[in-house]
Scaffold this active site. Structure first.
Site, PDB file in Angstrom:
ATOM      1  N   CYS A   2       2.560 -17.377  -1.857  1.00  0.00           N
ATOM      2  CA  CYS A   2       1.633 -17.480  -2.975  1.00  0.00           C
ATOM      3  C   CYS A   2       0.249 -17.183  -2.413  1.00  0.00           C
ATOM      4  O   CYS A   2       0.097 -17.008  -1.214  1.00  0.00           O
ATOM      5  CB  CYS A   2       1.612 -18.907  -3.521  1.00  0.00           C
ATOM      6  SG  CYS A   2       3.237 -19.535  -3.948  1.00  0.00           S
ATOM      7  N   ARG A  27       0.436 -11.078  -3.451  1.00  0.00           N
ATOM      8  CA  ARG A  27       1.134 -12.184  -2.784  1.00  0.00           C
ATOM      9  C   ARG A  27       2.123 -12.883  -3.711  1.00  0.00           C
ATOM     10  O   ARG A  27       2.950 -13.673  -3.275  1.00  0.00           O
ATOM     11  CB  ARG A  27       0.124 -13.216  -2.261  1.00  0.00           C
ATOM     12  CG  ARG A  27      -0.806 -12.687  -1.214  1.00  0.00           C
ATOM     13  CD  ARG A  27      -1.697 -13.797  -0.705  1.00  0.00           C
ATOM     14  NE  ARG A  27      -0.942 -14.813  -0.019  1.00  0.00           N
ATOM     15  CZ  ARG A  27      -0.630 -14.797   1.267  1.00  0.00           C
ATOM     16  NH1 ARG A  27      -1.006 -13.786   2.011  1.00  0.00           N
ATOM     17  NH2 ARG A  27       0.061 -15.781   1.806  1.00  0.00           N
ATOM     18  N   TRP A  74       4.443 -17.109  -6.213  1.00  0.00           N
ATOM     19  CA  TRP A  74       5.720 -16.424  -6.018  1.00  0.00           C
ATOM     20  C   TRP A  74       6.736 -17.546  -5.863  1.00  0.00           C
ATOM     21  O   TRP A  74       6.725 -18.279  -4.869  1.00  0.00           O
ATOM     22  CB  TRP A  74       5.672 -15.553  -4.765  1.00  0.00           C
ATOM     23  CG  TRP A  74       6.884 -14.695  -4.570  1.00  0.00           C
ATOM     24  CD1 TRP A  74       7.252 -13.627  -5.323  1.00  0.00           C
ATOM     25  CD2 TRP A  74       7.874 -14.823  -3.562  1.00  0.00           C
ATOM     26  NE1 TRP A  74       8.412 -13.075  -4.827  1.00  0.00           N
ATOM     27  CE2 TRP A  74       8.819 -13.787  -3.749  1.00  0.00           C
ATOM     28  CE3 TRP A  74       8.075 -15.708  -2.497  1.00  0.00           C
ATOM     29  CZ2 TRP A  74       9.920 -13.612  -2.936  1.00  0.00           C
ATOM     30  CZ3 TRP A  74       9.179 -15.535  -1.686  1.00  0.00           C
ATOM     31  CH2 TRP A  74      10.089 -14.494  -1.907  1.00  0.00           C
ATOM     32  N   ASN A 100       0.731 -22.964  -0.776  1.00  0.00           N
ATOM     33  CA  ASN A 100       1.529 -21.783  -0.418  1.00  0.00           C
ATOM     34  C   ASN A 100       2.469 -22.206   0.701  1.00  0.00           C
ATOM     35  O   ASN A 100       2.013 -22.670   1.739  1.00  0.00           O
ATOM     36  CB  ASN A 100       0.585 -20.667   0.056  1.00  0.00           C
ATOM     37  CG  ASN A 100       1.331 -19.527   0.728  1.00  0.00           C
ATOM     38  OD1 ASN A 100       2.481 -19.257   0.404  1.00  0.00           O
ATOM     39  ND2 ASN A 100       0.678 -18.854   1.665  1.00  0.00           N
ATOM     40  N   GLY A 101       3.766 -22.098   0.485  1.00  0.00           N
ATOM     41  CA  GLY A 101       4.717 -22.485   1.534  1.00  0.00           C
ATOM     42  C   GLY A 101       5.885 -23.241   0.938  1.00  0.00           C
ATOM     43  O   GLY A 101       6.144 -23.167  -0.264  1.00  0.00           O
ATOM     44  N   GLU A 481      14.882   4.042   5.572  1.00  0.00           N
ATOM     45  CA  GLU A 481      13.590   3.699   4.963  1.00  0.00           C
ATOM     46  C   GLU A 481      13.447   4.378   3.591  1.00  0.00           C
ATOM     47  O   GLU A 481      12.919   3.787   2.649  1.00  0.00           O
ATOM     48  CB  GLU A 481      12.457   4.115   5.922  1.00  0.00           C
ATOM     49  CG  GLU A 481      11.043   4.011   5.362  1.00  0.00           C
ATOM     50  CD  GLU A 481      10.611   2.612   4.964  1.00  0.00           C
ATOM     51  OE1 GLU A 481      11.354   1.643   5.202  1.00  0.00           O
ATOM     52  OE2 GLU A 481       9.514   2.489   4.375  1.00  0.00           O
ATOM     53  N   LYS A 485      12.736   2.333   0.250  1.00  0.00           N
ATOM     54  CA  LYS A 485      11.572   2.594  -0.609  1.00  0.00           C
ATOM     55  C   LYS A 485      12.016   2.785  -2.058  1.00  0.00           C
ATOM     56  O   LYS A 485      11.431   2.237  -2.975  1.00  0.00           O
ATOM     57  CB  LYS A 485      10.816   3.858  -0.180  1.00  0.00           C
ATOM     58  CG  LYS A 485       9.893   3.759   1.003  1.00  0.00           C
ATOM     59  CD  LYS A 485       8.573   3.079   0.757  1.00  0.00           C
ATOM     60  CE  LYS A 485       8.642   1.609   0.980  1.00  0.00           C
ATOM     61  NZ  LYS A 485       8.632   1.116   2.314  1.00  0.00           N
ATOM     62  N   GLU A 488      13.274  -0.525  -3.632  1.00  0.00           N
ATOM     63  CA  GLU A 488      12.192  -1.486  -3.848  1.00  0.00           C
ATOM     64  C   GLU A 488      11.406  -1.208  -5.110  1.00  0.00           C
ATOM     65  O   GLU A 488      11.118  -2.119  -5.877  1.00  0.00           O
ATOM     66  CB  GLU A 488      11.182  -1.408  -2.688  1.00  0.00           C
ATOM     67  CG  GLU A 488      11.570  -2.091  -1.426  1.00  0.00           C
ATOM     68  CD  GLU A 488      10.489  -1.927  -0.360  1.00  0.00           C
ATOM     69  OE1 GLU A 488      10.051  -2.953   0.161  1.00  0.00           O
ATOM     70  OE2 GLU A 488      10.085  -0.783  -0.046  1.00  0.00           O
ATOM     71  N   HIS A 504      32.933   9.241   6.379  1.00  0.00           N
ATOM     72  CA  HIS A 504      33.712   8.018   6.611  1.00  0.00           C
ATOM     73  C   HIS A 504      33.561   7.013   5.471  1.00  0.00           C
ATOM     74  O   HIS A 504      33.634   5.803   5.696  1.00  0.00           O
ATOM     75  CB  HIS A 504      33.302   7.381   7.942  1.00  0.00           C
ATOM     76  CG  HIS A 504      33.618   8.257   9.113  1.00  0.00           C
ATOM     77  ND1 HIS A 504      34.898   8.556   9.501  1.00  0.00           N
ATOM     78  CD2 HIS A 504      32.803   8.944   9.960  1.00  0.00           C
ATOM     79  CE1 HIS A 504      34.874   9.370  10.550  1.00  0.00           C
ATOM     80  NE2 HIS A 504      33.607   9.622  10.839  1.00  0.00           N
ATOM     81  N   LYS A 603       4.667  -9.168  -0.776  1.00  0.00           N
ATOM     82  CA  LYS A 603       4.142  -8.430   0.372  1.00  0.00           C
ATOM     83  C   LYS A 603       4.323  -9.207   1.662  1.00  0.00           C
ATOM     84  O   LYS A 603       4.668  -8.657   2.696  1.00  0.00           O
ATOM     85  CB  LYS A 603       2.652  -8.167   0.124  1.00  0.00           C
ATOM     86  CG  LYS A 603       1.971  -7.402   1.232  1.00  0.00           C
ATOM     87  CD  LYS A 603       2.180  -5.931   1.040  1.00  0.00           C
ATOM     88  CE  LYS A 603       1.680  -5.084   2.178  1.00  0.00           C
ATOM     89  NZ  LYS A 603       2.576  -3.952   2.415  1.00  0.00           N
TER      90      LYS A 603
HETATM   91  C1  G6P Z   1       8.354  -7.688   2.857  1.00  0.00           C
HETATM   92  C2  G6P Z   1       7.579  -6.504   2.321  1.00  0.00           C
HETATM   93  C3  G6P Z   1       7.953  -5.246   3.111  1.00  0.00           C
HETATM   94  C4  G6P Z   1       7.738  -5.469   4.588  1.00  0.00           C
HETATM   95  C5  G6P Z   1       8.464  -6.716   5.096  1.00  0.00           C
HETATM   96  C6  G6P Z   1       8.022  -7.095   6.509  1.00  0.00           C
HETATM   97  O1  G6P Z   1       9.700  -7.542   2.571  1.00  0.00           O
HETATM   98  O2  G6P Z   1       7.844  -6.320   0.957  1.00  0.00           O
HETATM   99  O3  G6P Z   1       7.164  -4.161   2.662  1.00  0.00           O
HETATM  100  O4  G6P Z   1       8.172  -4.351   5.299  1.00  0.00           O
HETATM  101  O5  G6P Z   1       8.160  -7.837   4.270  1.00  0.00           O
HETATM  102  O6  G6P Z   1       6.682  -7.470   6.454  1.00  0.00           O
HETATM  103  P1  G6P Z   1       5.713  -7.480   7.688  1.00  0.00           P
HETATM  104  O7  G6P Z   1       4.405  -7.973   7.138  1.00  0.00           O
HETATM  105  O8  G6P Z   1       6.305  -8.427   8.688  1.00  0.00           O
HETATM  106  O9  G6P Z   1       5.635  -6.094   8.209  1.00  0.00           O
END
Ligand code: G6P
Length: 608
Positions: A2, A27, A74, A100-101, A481, A485, A488, A504, A603
């Protein structure tokens, strides 16, 4: 995860709090809320959903309070709802808190507080903190009550509390980031610097286990374990501009468009070209230790993990050291032997990812050397690792990581060259790579200039329900990746595969019109991947290729081709990832998705 904010000063708190919350929307966006004072009474306004919903509700609300707190949520404990939104208060509505936590022992604490007569209104673990502090708040010293309460708590927290009885804010951190902002007679507390930048650049990062007391005269920091902490503030150099969208529709696109600069910024001041060598300020003290290491374990999550998967190829090839890449969430619970000649390298944009932090702590318990590649200066991973390298690329706001990934790759190449030069890599080989790295920003610009062409390709495929991404060697992690992407931000099911594995299993999925994205630069395995694309075409799948040249081979097996400049084979991922990011972006945009804030994701994942 959060965002929290607190303000005490000479101005009206409400507009300041709302502006800060806006900067922290990435956040969390399940609910937003504020607590202020009016006629000696606590006023709490909170709403589930995005901040704009709360703002609408407050359109005609007038309030002159010069002290207040705010929160963006969040959800972890308790569904996103008006009731579960923060701030939370005690039984008498005299004391209020944002958190937050996660409070891990909240159930036990709640039971014993209920026995003592406390009345709970929400399902959140955070409300427990409000009642716990109330329980110990006896002699008008809020910080003492906070301290005693936090001693009873297991878990992670960044909190700000205030009470009607005192003109002060009390903040504390353990496991969740908290930063103070100072400007003349105004004092701020927030989860991150971005929230403070509209007001001040003078900041102070709270350390683990610290409590800050902010009143109208100043601030003081004490430790949970007792005693005062005397520390200086620091000036951050991120400009407000950097955290705003700069005219782009989304932060994600802005951040992709910054990638040429990202490469420059990540290299700045670190390359000694004529010697074929690298200097990282953060590694100076451990250069001798680095000569001794014989194994590297990379720990990371999400996109940072895929940067690690590329590092595996790069370090093995340039340094000749065995490298293992693990998901931080797995590494932390494994019981593998760790010996003192290993290096545990954490890659984390935020520097706050709970699993990555736990992995680092585990390595430290085993007396293993730890490093961080981290973007957020002063973040927990940056502070807890033995040594580290900052990305120096400014804040990344979009939840889907893009420019941080590119920067992580650049740092990995530089680190591999540094380690390689301590071992088998010749000066000439190093110079050749560094020379080419210097040319990448211009090459990146030729790819970002193709944005509208990539959007045209997106137009053809955005309604598909499934995608497969394939690549070989260094471009296999790019396939992973690419699929990540797309998942997500567009919510399309996508999988990344090593091209050779297609036969396979995944080949069974291919039918008429099924889109396959191939990352197929003209490298040593080019022709092998062409064969895999033949297999897709034979089943009437559609192929979108990312390559260097539209030769006869590729023409035969593709429906759409994105051309990227040639570079050294080892550096390809820095270029191949960019069309992958743009394609996901445009597909998500055409599907009308909330690109910067995808559902269910955040994030900075500061919970396990
Ligand atoms: C979350 C974010 C990703 C990120 C991952 C690791 O899942 O949505 O975009 O790659 O955390 O985050 P960090 O801050 O450790 O790179």
């Amino acid at each position: 995860m959060c965002g929290i904010i607190g303000y005490i000063g000479e101005k009206k708190a409400l507009p300041i709090i709302l502006k800060s919350l806006k900067k922290m929307e990435y956040r969390g966006y399940d609910s937003a809320g504020v607590a202020l004072v009016e006629n000696d009474k606590l006023i709490i306004k909170k709403k589930s959903g995005k901040l704009d919903i709360l703002k609408k509700e407050l359109k005609d609300f007038k309030n002159n309070s010069t002290i207040g707190i705010g929160h963006i949520r969040w959800a972890t404990h308790g569904e996103p709802s008006d009731l579960n939104a923060h701030p939370h208060n005690d039984c008498n509505s005299e004391l209020t808190i944002v958190h937050n936590g996660i409070i891990e022992n909240s159930n036990e604490l709640k039971k014993s507080l209920i026995k003592k007569g406390h009345i709970f209104k929400t399902e959140t673990d955070s409300e427990v903190l409000a009642h716990l502090i109330e329980e110990y708040y006896k002699n008008n010293k809020l910080e003492e009550a906070v301290k005693i309460a936090l001693e009873k708590v297991n878990g992670a927290y960044g909190i700000v509390v205030f009470s009607l009885k005192e003109e002060k804010l009390v903040a504390a951190r353990l496991g969740s980031p908290v930063v103070l902002g100072i400007k003349n007679k105004e004092y701020f507390v927030a989860s991150d610097v971005a929230a403070l930048l509209p007001f001040t650049k003078e900041v102070l990062f709270l350390e683990e286990g610290e409590i800050a007391i902010l009143d109208r005269q100043g601030y003081k920091i004490i430790k949970l374990t007792g005693g005062e902490s005397i520390r200086e503030t620091q000036t951050v150099d991120w400009s407000l501009d950097e955290v705003e969208k700069d005219g782009y529709d989304h932060f994600m696109l802005k951040e992709i468009m910054e990638e040429a600069d990202t490469v420059r910024a990540s290299m700045r001041g670190r390359v000694i070209l004529e010697e074929g060598d690298i200097r990282f300020g953060g590694l100076i003290d451990v250069m001798d230790k680095l000569k001794e290491i014989d194994r590297i374990i990379i720990v990371a999550c999400g996109t940072a993990h895929y940067a690690g998967r590329i590092a595996e190829y790069v370090i093995e090839s340039l340094v000749n050291l065995p490298v293992e890449v693990q998901y931080a969430s797995e590494f932390r619970y494994r019981e593998e032997p760790l010996d003192k000649k290993s290096l545990v390298l954490a890659i984390s944009q935020s520097g706050e990812t709970a699993d990555t932090l736990a992995a680092i702590r585990k390595a430290k318990e085993n007396n293993v050397l730890t490093f961080g590649i981290v973007n957020v200066v002063g973040s927990t991973i940056a502070r807890e690792t033995d040594a580290g390298i900052y990305n120096h690329i400014g804040p990344e706001i979009s939840v889907a990581s893009t420019k941080a990934f590119v920067s992580q790759l650049v740092i990995i190449y530089l680190l591999a060259i540094l380690l390689g030069r301590q071992r088998k890599l010749s000066r000439q080989q190093a110079i050749e790579i560094l020379d080419e790295l210097n040319k990448l920003p211009e090459k990146i610009e030729t790819i970002t200039a193709q944005a509208s062409k990539i959007d045209e390709i997106a137009k053809k495929y955005y309604e598909a329900n499934n995608f497969i991404y394939i690549g070989r060697k260094l471009n296999y992690p790019i396939a992973l990746e690419g699929a990540l992407k797309l998942k997500e931000i567009s919510y399309i099911h996508a999988e990344g595969y090593p091209a050779g594995e297609l036969k396979h299993g995944p080949l069974a999925l291919i039918e008429e019109g099924y889109p396959v994205v191939a990352i197929i630069p003209q490298d040593k395995v080019y022709k092998k991947t062409i064969n895999n694309l033949e297999e897709v075409k034979a089943r009437l799948g559609k192929v979108i290729a990312i390559t260097n040249e539209e030769d006869d081979l590729i023409k035969k097996v593709t429906d759409d081709v994105i051309i990227i400049p040639k570079t050294l084979e080892i550096l390809n991922p820095i270029l191949t990832v960019i069309p992958i990011q743009l394609l996901a972006y445009f597909i998500a945009k055409r599907r009308g998705c909330p690109i910067d804030q995808p559902r269910n994701l955040a994030k900075s994942v500061t919970v396990e």
